[in-house]
Design an enzyme around this catalytic site. Structure first.
Site, PDB file in Angstrom:
ATOM      1  N   HIS A  76      34.723  28.105 -38.811  1.00  0.00           N
ATOM      2  CA  HIS A  76      34.667  26.671 -38.472  1.00  0.00           C
ATOM      3  C   HIS A  76      33.393  25.988 -38.933  1.00  0.00           C
ATOM      4  O   HIS A  76      33.347  24.772 -39.040  1.00  0.00           O
ATOM      5  CB  HIS A  76      34.635  26.490 -36.943  1.00  0.00           C
ATOM      6  CG  HIS A  76      35.850  26.945 -36.236  1.00  0.00           C
ATOM      7  ND1 HIS A  76      37.102  26.646 -36.674  1.00  0.00           N
ATOM      8  CD2 HIS A  76      36.001  27.648 -35.086  1.00  0.00           C
ATOM      9  CE1 HIS A  76      37.981  27.160 -35.817  1.00  0.00           C
ATOM     10  NE2 HIS A  76      37.334  27.788 -34.858  1.00  0.00           N
ATOM     11  N   CYS A  98      34.040  28.863 -43.719  1.00  0.00           N
ATOM     12  CA  CYS A  98      35.065  28.801 -44.768  1.00  0.00           C
ATOM     13  C   CYS A  98      34.579  27.854 -45.875  1.00  0.00           C
ATOM     14  O   CYS A  98      34.104  26.753 -45.582  1.00  0.00           O
ATOM     15  CB  CYS A  98      36.374  28.285 -44.179  1.00  0.00           C
ATOM     16  SG  CYS A  98      37.631  28.073 -45.445  1.00  0.00           S
ATOM     17  N   GLU A 128      34.903  22.621 -35.529  1.00  0.00           N
ATOM     18  CA  GLU A 128      34.764  22.263 -36.955  1.00  0.00           C
ATOM     19  C   GLU A 128      34.260  20.828 -37.105  1.00  0.00           C
ATOM     20  O   GLU A 128      33.373  20.554 -37.919  1.00  0.00           O
ATOM     21  CB  GLU A 128      36.118  22.415 -37.671  1.00  0.00           C
ATOM     22  CG  GLU A 128      36.028  22.020 -39.143  1.00  0.00           C
ATOM     23  CD  GLU A 128      37.382  21.865 -39.810  1.00  0.00           C
ATOM     24  OE1 GLU A 128      38.322  22.622 -39.473  1.00  0.00           O
ATOM     25  OE2 GLU A 128      37.494  20.974 -40.670  1.00  0.00           O
ATOM     26  N   THR A 166      40.103  20.128 -41.429  1.00  0.00           N
ATOM     27  CA  THR A 166      40.939  20.876 -42.392  1.00  0.00           C
ATOM     28  C   THR A 166      42.360  21.133 -41.889  1.00  0.00           C
ATOM     29  O   THR A 166      43.278  21.256 -42.697  1.00  0.00           O
ATOM     30  CB  THR A 166      40.303  22.251 -42.722  1.00  0.00           C
ATOM     31  OG1 THR A 166      40.038  22.928 -41.499  1.00  0.00           O
ATOM     32  CG2 THR A 166      39.058  22.114 -43.538  1.00  0.00           C
ATOM     33  N   CYS A 194      43.242  21.423 -45.419  1.00  0.00           N
ATOM     34  CA  CYS A 194      43.490  22.705 -46.084  1.00  0.00           C
ATOM     35  C   CYS A 194      44.994  22.965 -46.046  1.00  0.00           C
ATOM     36  O   CYS A 194      45.646  22.719 -45.032  1.00  0.00           O
ATOM     37  CB  CYS A 194      42.748  23.798 -45.333  1.00  0.00           C
ATOM     38  SG  CYS A 194      43.279  25.432 -45.782  1.00  0.00           S
ATOM     39  N   SER A 222      47.645  30.284 -28.509  1.00  0.00           N
ATOM     40  CA  SER A 222      47.401  29.818 -29.880  1.00  0.00           C
ATOM     41  C   SER A 222      48.323  28.644 -30.194  1.00  0.00           C
ATOM     42  O   SER A 222      49.541  28.791 -30.258  1.00  0.00           O
ATOM     43  CB  SER A 222      47.639  30.986 -30.849  1.00  0.00           C
ATOM     44  OG  SER A 222      47.956  30.502 -32.121  1.00  0.00           O
ATOM     45  N   SER A 223      47.733  27.462 -30.384  1.00  0.00           N
ATOM     46  CA  SER A 223      48.580  26.280 -30.586  1.00  0.00           C
ATOM     47  C   SER A 223      49.312  26.353 -31.917  1.00  0.00           C
ATOM     48  O   SER A 223      50.446  25.900 -32.034  1.00  0.00           O
ATOM     49  CB  SER A 223      47.767  24.993 -30.469  1.00  0.00           C
ATOM     50  OG  SER A 223      46.815  24.950 -31.473  1.00  0.00           O
ATOM     51  N   ASN A 224      48.694  26.961 -32.928  1.00  0.00           N
ATOM     52  CA  ASN A 224      49.406  27.013 -34.220  1.00  0.00           C
ATOM     53  C   ASN A 224      50.584  27.984 -34.152  1.00  0.00           C
ATOM     54  O   ASN A 224      51.592  27.795 -34.822  1.00  0.00           O
ATOM     55  CB  ASN A 224      48.442  27.258 -35.380  1.00  0.00           C
ATOM     56  CG  ASN A 224      48.060  28.705 -35.544  1.00  0.00           C
ATOM     57  OD1 ASN A 224      48.788  29.463 -36.170  1.00  0.00           O
ATOM     58  ND2 ASN A 224      46.940  29.106 -34.974  1.00  0.00           N
ATOM     59  N   SER A 266      45.587  33.537 -36.102  1.00  0.00           N
ATOM     60  CA  SER A 266      44.604  34.461 -35.532  1.00  0.00           C
ATOM     61  C   SER A 266      45.203  35.844 -35.260  1.00  0.00           C
ATOM     62  O   SER A 266      44.625  36.629 -34.518  1.00  0.00           O
ATOM     63  CB  SER A 266      44.016  33.850 -34.257  1.00  0.00           C
ATOM     64  OG  SER A 266      45.044  33.316 -33.470  1.00  0.00           O
TER      65      SER A 266
HETATM   66 FE1  F3S Z   1      39.572  27.737 -44.219  1.00  0.00          FE
HETATM   67 FE2  F3S Z   1      41.887  26.596 -44.340  1.00  0.00          FE
HETATM   68 FE3  F3S Z   1      41.591  28.748 -42.946  1.00  0.00          FE
HETATM   69  S1  F3S Z   1      39.943  25.601 -44.098  1.00  0.00           S
HETATM   70  S2  F3S Z   1      39.522  28.701 -42.244  1.00  0.00           S
HETATM   71  S3  F3S Z   1      41.375  28.576 -45.159  1.00  0.00           S
HETATM   72  S4  F3S Z   1      42.854  27.009 -42.391  1.00  0.00           S
END
Ligand code: F3S
Length: 283
Positions: A76, A98, A128, A166, A194, A222-224, A266
């Site tokens: 982050h 990242c 982040e 991102t 991203c 985990s929300s995702n 994760s």
């Molecule tokens: Fe980086 Fe995208 Fe993962 S910004 S940490 S590759 S979700």
């Protein structure tokens, strides 16, 4: 039984890189190792690292108290002052931010020098976003909702540079940018979303539409992963949400010939592989 495993299942590039960095540091072992915040939102990974002696620092105060060791910055990222603090204290820093997040830090620095005020589309409480703000010398703005965008006010003389967290939703980003664009500011819009999250969701949707049963692996908070489950459930009624192999209670029947598997950002590979093997052998 055919098993279709999503290529995008599990850690994204940035998270994998950060976790690998911690393991590299353990191998090199130069005194105590700390991560600033949990390296990934998965208890199993964090516990495993703790067993190897890696400690998680929860707050800046804890960081400030350190007198030795190595601090790993997670994917982050963090604001400039954390780098400065560690430098002042002579604590070794290993940066696992990242590169896509680091790029936003650079944009913030550069565009402020170009006379623009930074406006971040994202969640102000997310680490982040806090980190990005920490690279702005002047106060920055954060907007997350259409209502906030509509209420947004800054002096018209102000030039803005709009960036995004991102993991923000692309369509929502576009909508918010459109609302702000109508206010007459001189704006520079840089889409810093991203693609990893979107790619994972698109692939999950595709696989779920092709299989008889779908397994989504990830932490219950985990929300995702929850989002992935919703997407898959829409395409395949027979979708299971599990945290690890222990939770899997796949009702097999003649009609299940193909099972799909995906996992949240994760979820470690080890858990995904276990489930994949089990499903492949057992059914
Ligand atoms: Fe980086 Fe995208 Fe993962 S910004 S940490 S590759 S979700």
């Amino acid at each position: 039984m055919k098993v279709k495993l999503a290529k995008t299942a599990g850690f994204c590039f940035g998270v994998r890189r950060a976790v690998d960095t911690v393991y590299e540091q353990i191998e090199q072992s130069q005194g105590p190792i700390y991560t600033y915040g949990p390296i990934v939102h998965n208890e199993m990974v964090v516990r495993e690292l703790e067993e190897k002696g890696v400690r998680v620092l929860g707050t800046e105060e804890e960081l400030a108290e350190l007198t030795q060791g190595t601090v790993i910055i997670r994917a982050h990222g963090v604001g400039r002052h954390i780098y400065e603090l560690l430098e002042q204290k002579g604590i070794r820093l290993v940066d696992a931010t990242c590169p896509f997040v680091r790029k936003i830090h650079r944009i913030a620095e550069r565009e402020e020098k170009n006379g623009r005020r930074i406006l971040i589309i994202g969640n102000a409480k997310h680490p982040e976003v806090e980190g990005i703000r920490g690279w702005c010398r002047n106060p920055s703005y954060v907007i997350e909702s259409a209502e906030e965008a509509r209420n947004f006010k800054a002096p018209l003389s102000e030039k803005l540079c709009i960036v995004s967290q991102t993991t923000f939703n692309y369509n929502k980003f576009e909508d918010l940018v459109e609302i702000i664009s109508k206010k007459g500011y001189d704006i520079l819009v840089l889409n810093t979303i991203c693609s990893a999250t979107e790619e994972r969701q698109t692939e999950a949707r595709q696989i779920a539409s092709e299989v008889d049963a779908m397994i989504v692996i990830g932490g219950s908070h985990s929300s995702n992963t929850q989002k992935l489950f919703e997407i898959c459930k829409k395409e395949c009624g027979n979708t299971y949400y599990i945290q690890s192999l222990d939770d899997l209670d796949l009702k097999t029947s003649e009609s299940i010939r193909c099972v799909g598997i995906t996992a949240g950002a994760s979820t470690p590979n080890k858990i995904i592989e276990e489930v994949q093997k089990h499903v492949g052998i057992k059914f």
